[in-house]
Scaffold this motif. Sequence first.
Motif, PDB file in Angstrom:
ATOM      1  N   UNK A   1       0.825  -1.207   0.000  1.00  0.00           N
ATOM      2  CA  UNK A   1       0.000   0.000   0.000  1.00  0.00           C
ATOM      3  C   UNK A   1       0.859   1.257   0.000  1.00  0.00           C
TER       4      UNK A   1
ATOM      5  N   UNK B   1      -6.940   7.447  -1.483  1.00  0.00           N
ATOM      6  CA  UNK B   1      -7.099   6.293  -0.599  1.00  0.00           C
ATOM      7  C   UNK B   1      -6.202   6.381   0.634  1.00  0.00           C
TER       8      UNK B   1
ATOM      9  N   UNK C   1      -5.794   8.542   2.558  1.00  0.00           N
ATOM     10  CA  UNK C   1      -6.483   9.188   3.685  1.00  0.00           C
ATOM     11  C   UNK C   1      -6.926   8.165   4.710  1.00  0.00           C
ATOM     12  N   UNK C   2      -7.258   6.997   4.221  1.00  0.00           N
ATOM     13  CA  UNK C   2      -7.777   5.972   5.117  1.00  0.00           C
ATOM     14  C   UNK C   2      -6.677   5.324   5.936  1.00  0.00           C
ATOM     15  N   UNK C   3      -5.463   5.681   5.625  1.00  0.00           N
ATOM     16  CA  UNK C   3      -4.346   5.093   6.361  1.00  0.00           C
ATOM     17  C   UNK C   3      -3.423   6.232   6.784  1.00  0.00           C
ATOM     18  N   UNK C   4      -4.023   7.244   7.338  1.00  0.00           N
ATOM     19  CA  UNK C   4      -3.294   8.464   7.617  1.00  0.00           C
ATOM     20  C   UNK C   4      -2.750   8.448   9.037  1.00  0.00           C
ATOM     21  N   UNK C   5      -1.480   8.097   9.154  1.00  0.00           N
ATOM     22  CA  UNK C   5      -0.850   8.201  10.468  1.00  0.00           C
ATOM     23  C   UNK C   5      -0.303   9.609  10.560  1.00  0.00           C
TER      24      UNK C   5
END
Lengths: 581, 466
Positions: free
Chosen positions: B55, B87, B89-93
């Motif tokens: 990803x 996308x 954004x959905x894995x925004x650390x």
Amino acid sequence: MEEEEDTRDFNERCAQCSEVNWGLTDGGRYYCRSCHNVTERTREVVNTDFMTNSRVQTISKGSRKQEKTDRGCEWYVCEGFQLILKKQAEALEALGVCPQMKDEVLYNFWRCYLQKSKQAYCNRPAGETVKALSVRESSTDVDSEPERPSLLHLLSLSESEGDLQTDCSFASSMSKVSESTSIYSGSVDGSLYLMKNQKEKLRMTMPMTLSFCYMALLWLREPITLSELLRFVVEGHIPYLNVFQHFPEKMKLCGLDLKIFCVESWPVYEEVYNKMLELAAFLDLPRFPDITDSCFLHPDMLCIKYLMEANLPDELHNWTCRVVKKIGIGEVDFLTLVPGNKSTRKVKYDILAAAVIVVVLKLLFLLDDHYEWLLSDFAEERNKNNKEGGLYFEFKKWYEVVKHSLDVEQKKLDEERAKYLWRCEKPLFYSVKNKSRVLKRRQMVVNLQNQFGKLSGSVRRAEKPNPSSFQLRWSEENTDGSCFHGHSLKGILQEKCGLLTAMNPDYWLCTVKLCNEKLCGHLAHYREVDFPQSYHFVLRLFSFLLRIQPSYIHDEVCMIEHKLFNKKLYKKLKYNTVLRK
Amino acid sequence: MDSFLEEEEDEEAAVGRRRSPAAPAGSTLQPPLHLPFLPVLLHQPESSHEHKLNFKKSKEACLSYIQDAMLQKQWKRAAEFLTFYVESLEKDYSREPISPSEMIWRIGTEILCHRSHSSMKEFNCFMEQMKTLGVKRYLKVCLEHVFHLLCNGQIDEAYQNLSLAESWRFGEQTALQDKEMKLIQAYRGLLDYYSWSKQKNVLLERGLDGFADLSVEQEMHSCFRKAAVNLKEIIKIPGVWDLFVKCYVDLLEFYGDHNEARQVLNEYAYNSKFPANPNAHVYLYQFLKRQGESKKSVVSALKILHDIVPSHELMIDFNTMLQKSKKRKKRRLGLEVIFAALDYAGWKENVKAWSCLARQVKQIVISEKHLDWIKQEWNSRKDWWPAFHFSRYLAKRNWQENKSLSYEKALVAGILLGKDGKYFKYVSHQGCKAQVKRFRILKKFVNRHNPVYLRISGLSDSSVQP
């Protein structure tokens, strides 16, 4: 009409206007036709297969408890994997693999695995203890249980075994979860699954589903290589990424289940291959069916395929067969997999065949950035003066044509990789707590995708390409001379005592000494700068076709060379040491 | 594990040595040697995991495609790749220095701004979404949104947005948020100033008709108060606030508060906490000039400007002012200023600047006093000005394009480089050929004063007198 059928099952009153008049949005949500209020509820995927699946029943024994809360039904991790395997097998069947694969071979392997790993088909399934614990978990909301492992311990588990990636919602809620310390999973045994020390048990992972598939294909000697299988996975012909979205609605995924079923990377050749070997040994499988010279996986057969795909003259096949025969890598005993036998080197059929072609090219053209161009100039001269009796193979022309296509395709592939959409419409959340947040984010992503998709004029990705064994295509019907299959090798061969031999009298070895594969992980070490550019180009070509790193092909080339020149090399080394003395 | 074992072994060895009588005495005093940790796997094979597409890597690649496309102004292509990037954004650390959501905000804004056919509605919709993405960024996004509205002439909407942002509260305010809030308020003040000035113009127009509207006037004053409060706040913070300062001073001057205006401008120009800012001195100079202040204070404002930006356009004014001065020191400074300005390529073809220099040089030559001034200025320039200003090529071009420029330059060149200098020679030749009177006079003048050239170029040392 279809919609009406879909909404029939949902007959709650609308919260806003208390009508029962539901329609379905594109996203699968219910909306009220009277007041256009959209609910959070989505249509449940009705999968009757799942409930009546006898294999599942053997595990759960008896009827499923349907809890009143939103947690769905009880299910076990192995059931999840079973569903995935089923989907994958169906996809393979659709690709033309014989139906035996799913119903007999894969089924038996899986049953055998469940038995060996004591998950089912045994007197005391390991799941029993799990179940006992899970009952306690759900009945009382205990905060501190001594035997309960800390979440941190779970998270620090090595991920080398599989590809247990964390989801964003998972990671971001870590801190919050550790406060409440409840280990959370939708499946019954999800939390224990990651925790158990399963060294002797071989824990199931997502990449391992593909190992299962490949093992079954190999058992049936199906004409599909591992690199091809993985390519089909990436191209979306075989479900892998987000495969959980095909789970029935009642199988709720959350918490640690995400760590098990959510993948965020593509499977890697080595990993799937090694797991397959481990698995075969774990299941105590007998010697696999013989790979004979009529099998697709035999190097002589695969070489035909790769020669075609690399746009090389058909005549080269004669040479690859001679190399294969000379070093005995076409022997049944060499090619057939014997699980657990540690003394033999396991064969990667696709890489081996590609490496044979590379060695043949080195034998004929030397690939030292000099000799191949020299030969090419001769051939060009001859082709200019004499057009009869077919064209002589010109390395230079071949290089130009293939390089162009390769660059174009590589660019396409790189862009495709950057454009890959990893998330599916079914959002996942670690816990109910962050559900609304995750849903909101998802909605925003969809909005933005629509907005910028409109701007760029391209709505979503083009449909996936039809599955094909060939990535590069060359046809002799094309009159532009871009196909070299029919070109002749006459210019580079000479007749000696009635035998055709290569004009090229020399050879260079990729390496003088092989590394110990068991210690070092590699037979040889490849650095692009150390090798001629022609050699690198050939490696790059096959690396593209097989979607693996060039160094893996290089390893295999070194192995073949050492088999081929074993005697000569041995003599020479001895001679050198004598000289030094 | 390996490293752990190794350490234990070491420890044991040390203990053994201590006990053994055969060991040399010195070794017992030394602490046991602790080896550093080794990696768990000694021969870490180059694994294909490094090449594994996941990803994160996929999105990184996507981002670099976007950046490439943007650099080449391929907005459509950038938008296409952004569609796939969102996308992340959905894995925004939010641990990353620049988070994906910030990337999406910045890139998205840029793309929407450059796609000319994308409507304002679409832009607003995008911005509203971005505002919900991060508390820390909320004010920044608001401000950016306001700028865009202003650029599109939607001043009322911009004002509304600013007021909305101003009333926004989230948790404890950080120092950074505090500053951003001040900025929001300042921009609102600016818009208040804008409507004030509009109403002022209305009133002035009507005033000519002899008709004053009381309600308009009242509204104007209330705008003034709102604007003044906010503008005053922001310019207290060290920074570059040109726009705010100008507006604030305009307000103060209109209401006759010159002292406050002077104070603000002095503070803005001279407070060492503020970053060096040429405009601060320009504003102060303009204000002093408007106020008819003494020459001394005007000169000192320009002197600082000269120190910061020797090539500033006000240097012409400065030189003119100094040339007129009776004091030697100031005239000397004037020469320095004009020479320094002409060091910059931007002035190369400025007739005004050259005529300033020509006039002053001519004056000095005629009076025969202070030739050493010219000599000093020329000293550091004599090895590069001839090529920079006085080449034959430039002589030709200047003659073709601008006769008066070549006249002024030829005068300077004639004095500095003598009558045989390339520039002077060419121009005077052309001038005489064209039978222009002033060039003939120029030639005579230079010929007569040719010895000056020898003196300033140091060729006849004995004749140089202080």
